[in-house]
Design a protein around this motif. Structure first.
Motif, short mmCIF file in Angstrom:
data_model
loop_
_atom_site.label_atom_id
_atom_site.label_comp_id
_atom_site.label_asym_id
_atom_site.label_seq_id
_atom_site.Cartn_x
_atom_site.Cartn_y
_atom_site.Cartn_z
N THR A 154 -47.47 -12.95 2.74
CA THR A 154 -46.21 -12.24 2.95
C THR A 154 -46.26 -11.41 4.23
O THR A 154 -45.28 -11.36 5.00
CB THR A 154 -45.91 -11.34 1.74
OG1 THR A 154 -45.87 -12.14 0.56
CG2 THR A 154 -44.56 -10.65 1.90
N LEU A 155 -47.38 -10.76 4.48
CA LEU A 155 -47.52 -9.94 5.69
C LEU A 155 -47.49 -10.80 6.94
O LEU A 155 -46.93 -10.39 7.97
CB LEU A 155 -48.81 -9.12 5.62
CG LEU A 155 -48.81 -7.98 4.60
CD1 LEU A 155 -50.22 -7.41 4.43
CD2 LEU A 155 -47.84 -6.87 5.03
N ARG A 156 -48.08 -11.99 6.88
CA ARG A 156 -48.01 -12.89 8.04
C ARG A 156 -46.57 -13.29 8.32
O ARG A 156 -46.14 -13.35 9.48
CB ARG A 156 -48.89 -14.12 7.80
CG ARG A 156 -50.38 -13.85 7.89
CD ARG A 156 -51.18 -15.14 8.00
NE ARG A 156 -51.11 -15.93 6.78
CZ ARG A 156 -51.98 -15.82 5.77
NH1 ARG A 156 -52.99 -14.95 5.85
NH2 ARG A 156 -51.86 -16.59 4.70
N THR A 157 -45.83 -13.56 7.25
CA THR A 157 -44.41 -13.90 7.42
C THR A 157 -43.65 -12.73 8.02
O THR A 157 -42.82 -12.92 8.93
CB THR A 157 -43.78 -14.27 6.05
OG1 THR A 157 -44.48 -15.38 5.50
CG2 THR A 157 -42.31 -14.61 6.21
N ALA A 158 -43.91 -11.53 7.53
CA ALA A 158 -43.23 -10.34 8.06
C ALA A 158 -43.52 -10.15 9.54
O ALA A 158 -42.61 -9.88 10.33
CB ALA A 158 -43.68 -9.10 7.27
N ARG A 159 -44.78 -10.31 9.91
CA ARG A 159 -45.15 -10.09 11.31
C ARG A 159 -44.49 -11.13 12.21
O ARG A 159 -43.99 -10.80 13.30
CB ARG A 159 -46.67 -10.17 11.45
CG ARG A 159 -47.20 -9.52 12.71
CD ARG A 159 -48.70 -9.55 12.74
NE ARG A 159 -49.24 -8.44 13.50
CZ ARG A 159 -50.52 -8.30 13.78
NH1 ARG A 159 -51.40 -9.19 13.34
NH2 ARG A 159 -50.94 -7.28 14.49
N ALA A 160 -44.46 -12.38 11.76
CA ALA A 160 -43.85 -13.43 12.57
C ALA A 160 -42.36 -13.20 12.77
O ALA A 160 -41.78 -13.58 13.80
CB ALA A 160 -44.08 -14.79 11.90
N ALA A 161 -41.72 -12.56 11.79
CA ALA A 161 -40.27 -12.32 11.86
C ALA A 161 -39.93 -10.94 12.41
O ALA A 161 -38.74 -10.58 12.45
CB ALA A 161 -39.66 -12.48 10.47
N SER A 162 -40.95 -10.17 12.82
CA SER A 162 -40.74 -8.79 13.30
C SER A 162 -40.00 -7.96 12.24
O SER A 162 -39.13 -7.15 12.56
CB SER A 162 -39.96 -8.77 14.62
OG SER A 162 -40.70 -9.44 15.63
N ALA A 163 -40.38 -8.18 10.99
CA ALA A 163 -39.82 -7.42 9.88
C ALA A 163 -40.93 -6.60 9.23
O ALA A 163 -42.11 -6.83 9.48
CB ALA A 163 -39.17 -8.36 8.85
N VAL A 164 -40.54 -5.66 8.40
CA VAL A 164 -41.50 -4.77 7.75
C VAL A 164 -41.50 -5.05 6.25
O VAL A 164 -40.45 -5.20 5.63
CB VAL A 164 -41.16 -3.28 8.01
CG1 VAL A 164 -42.12 -2.37 7.24
CG2 VAL A 164 -41.25 -2.98 9.50
N HIS A 165 -42.70 -5.11 5.69
CA HIS A 165 -42.88 -5.31 4.25
C HIS A 165 -43.73 -4.19 3.70
O HIS A 165 -44.81 -3.90 4.22
CB HIS A 165 -43.57 -6.65 3.98
CG HIS A 165 -43.93 -6.86 2.54
ND1 HIS A 165 -45.13 -6.44 1.99
CD2 HIS A 165 -43.24 -7.46 1.52
CE1 HIS A 165 -45.16 -6.76 0.71
NE2 HIS A 165 -44.04 -7.38 0.40
N HIS A 166 -43.26 -3.51 2.65
CA HIS A 166 -44.02 -2.48 1.95
C HIS A 166 -44.11 -2.84 0.48
O HIS A 166 -43.14 -3.32 -0.11
CB HIS A 166 -43.36 -1.11 2.06
CG HIS A 166 -43.54 -0.45 3.39
ND1 HIS A 166 -43.04 0.80 3.68
CD2 HIS A 166 -44.20 -0.85 4.51
CE1 HIS A 166 -43.35 1.14 4.92
NE2 HIS A 166 -44.04 0.15 5.44
N VAL A 167 -45.28 -2.60 -0.12
CA VAL A 167 -45.43 -2.68 -1.57
C VAL A 167 -45.12 -1.30 -2.15
O VAL A 167 -45.62 -0.29 -1.66
CB VAL A 167 -46.85 -3.12 -1.96
CG1 VAL A 167 -47.01 -3.10 -3.48
CG2 VAL A 167 -47.16 -4.52 -1.42
N ASN A 168 -44.30 -1.28 -3.18
CA ASN A 168 -43.93 -0.01 -3.81
C ASN A 168 -44.66 0.13 -5.14
O ASN A 168 -44.36 -0.59 -6.10
CB ASN A 168 -42.42 0.05 -4.03
CG ASN A 168 -42.00 1.38 -4.63
OD1 ASN A 168 -42.69 2.38 -4.51
ND2 ASN A 168 -40.85 1.40 -5.29
N THR A 169 -45.60 1.08 -5.22
CA THR A 169 -46.24 1.37 -6.50
C THR A 169 -45.46 2.44 -7.27
O THR A 169 -45.87 2.83 -8.36
CB THR A 169 -47.69 1.83 -6.31
OG1 THR A 169 -47.71 3.01 -5.51
CG2 THR A 169 -48.53 0.75 -5.65
N LEU A 170 -44.38 2.91 -6.73
CA LEU A 170 -43.41 3.84 -7.33
C LEU A 170 -44.01 5.19 -7.69
O LEU A 170 -43.55 6.23 -7.21
CB LEU A 170 -42.73 3.24 -8.56
CG LEU A 170 -41.68 4.15 -9.24
CD1 LEU A 170 -40.53 4.45 -8.31
CD2 LEU A 170 -41.17 3.54 -10.53
#
Length: 344
Positions: free
Chosen positions: A103-119
């Protein structure tokens, strides 16, 4: 950047509640089209969509509140699909390290940000505990951690510990006593000795319920113990009890430190009601997590910046759950919670 689509409407109900009071604007719900999802869409006055292709036209941010592959869902595939379309994603935990790396590789390729939320790390009582633990560490080295949780929220427990202890490495886990309802594990987290008891039980007929507790954590130092009594508070400081001897070998009851209270709450002494937890505390936590995602997206941060920590967290969680073993499966009926006045 405040338009948000919420994906999933089971625990996603909490995320939908978080949209009511700003600063974010709910602009759509992505789901499979159940009656429940349609009712939420009508209630919030937003479109219900079933195709991820429609999300970029509706929102800048997406909350993926769908189980990931490690717990039998397709949340990580959905997160990757949205990231590849340039939508920044907040994904509900837990997430397997292999899924997260893709998922992080996909985010980086798309110049998007991904965060996991442990709430839970975003809730006020837990933040109070983490802040106090950090200040305590500046004064004295932690000597041990004693913790208990349900297997459902073990991933978040280790995030709380990682933030309170200043890191996760090195870690070790050894199962010492498989039992019912709690299994015991010893080891280290962040190099600090750990004793962990996990309620390793799941009720397939009601998998998100029947937890004896969420999180209970004590960090011990030479000077005393800092305890998060429950995920939602209170936070309690218990100084180390030490009564020395005077010249006549009697208890030195005049020592200055003996005037300290034997326990002091840090922050409110009264924990919130369960209704307040669900309607206020958890939605506040979602907004705080979303704010972090928005700030990272607006700053153009590399998704691997936070992602590396969560990769480490996921690998630690996998090692811990391997030591704990497979959960016991139960069939449970709804419990009857008691008030203290019924027996006190």
């Amino acid at each position: 950047m405040k338009r948000v689509v919420v994906c999933g409407t089971k625990f996603g109900q909490i995320y939908l509640s978080a949209m009511r009071d700003g600063p974010f604007e709910l602009t759509g719900i992505l789901a499979r089209g159940s009656d429940r999802s349609a009712a939420y869409a009508r209630e919030h006055g937003v479109p219900l969509v079933t195709d991820p292709d429609r999300v970029p036209r509706l929102a800048d941010l997406a909350c993926v509140v769908v189980r990931s592959g490690v717990v039998g869902g397709e949340g990580s595939e959905l997160a990757a699909a949205l990231l590849s379309r340039g939508v920044h994603v907040l994904q509900e935990h837990p997430v397997h390290a292999d899924e997260l790396a893709r998922t992080l590789r996909t985010a980086r390729a798309a110049s998007a940000v991904h965060h996991v939320n442990t709430l839970y790390v975003h809730l006020d009582p837990v933040r109070r505990f983490i802040d106090a633990a950090r200040r305590l560490r500046e004064l004295q080295q932690p000597l041990y951690v004693d913790a208990a949780c349900s297997v459902h929220v073990a991933y978040a427990l280790f995030d709380i510990l990682g933030q309170a202890m200043g890191g996760l490495r090195p870690w070790t886990f050894t199962a010492t006593a498989p039992g019912t309802p709690f299994s015991c594990v010893t080891g280290t987290v962040g190099g600090v000795p750990l004793t962990l008891r996990v309620q390793n039980q799941i009720a397939p007929n009601d998998p998100d319920a029947h937890l004896h507790l969420l999180h209970r954590i004590t960090v011990g130092t030479e000077g005393g113990n800092l305890t998060l009594v429950n995920t939602h508070g209170p936070v309690v400081w218990t100084p180390r009890m030490y009564v020395g001897r005077d010249a006549d070998d009697r208890f030195d009851t005049g020592a200055e430190h003996l005037s300290l209270p034997s326990a002091t709450t840090i922050g409110p002494a009264q924990a919130p009601t369960f209704a307040d937890i669900v309607t206020r505390l958890w939605p506040d936590g979602v907004r705080r997590a979303l704010t972090g995602l928005r700030e990272a997206a607006e700053d153009g941060r590399d998704p691997l910046r936070q992602g590396q920590y969560h990769l480490t967290l996921s690998r630690l969680w996998q090692d811990a759950t391997a030591a704990i073993g497979r959960p016991e499966l139960l069939v449970q009926t709804a419990p009857r919670p008691l008030s203290a006045t019924e027996f006190a």
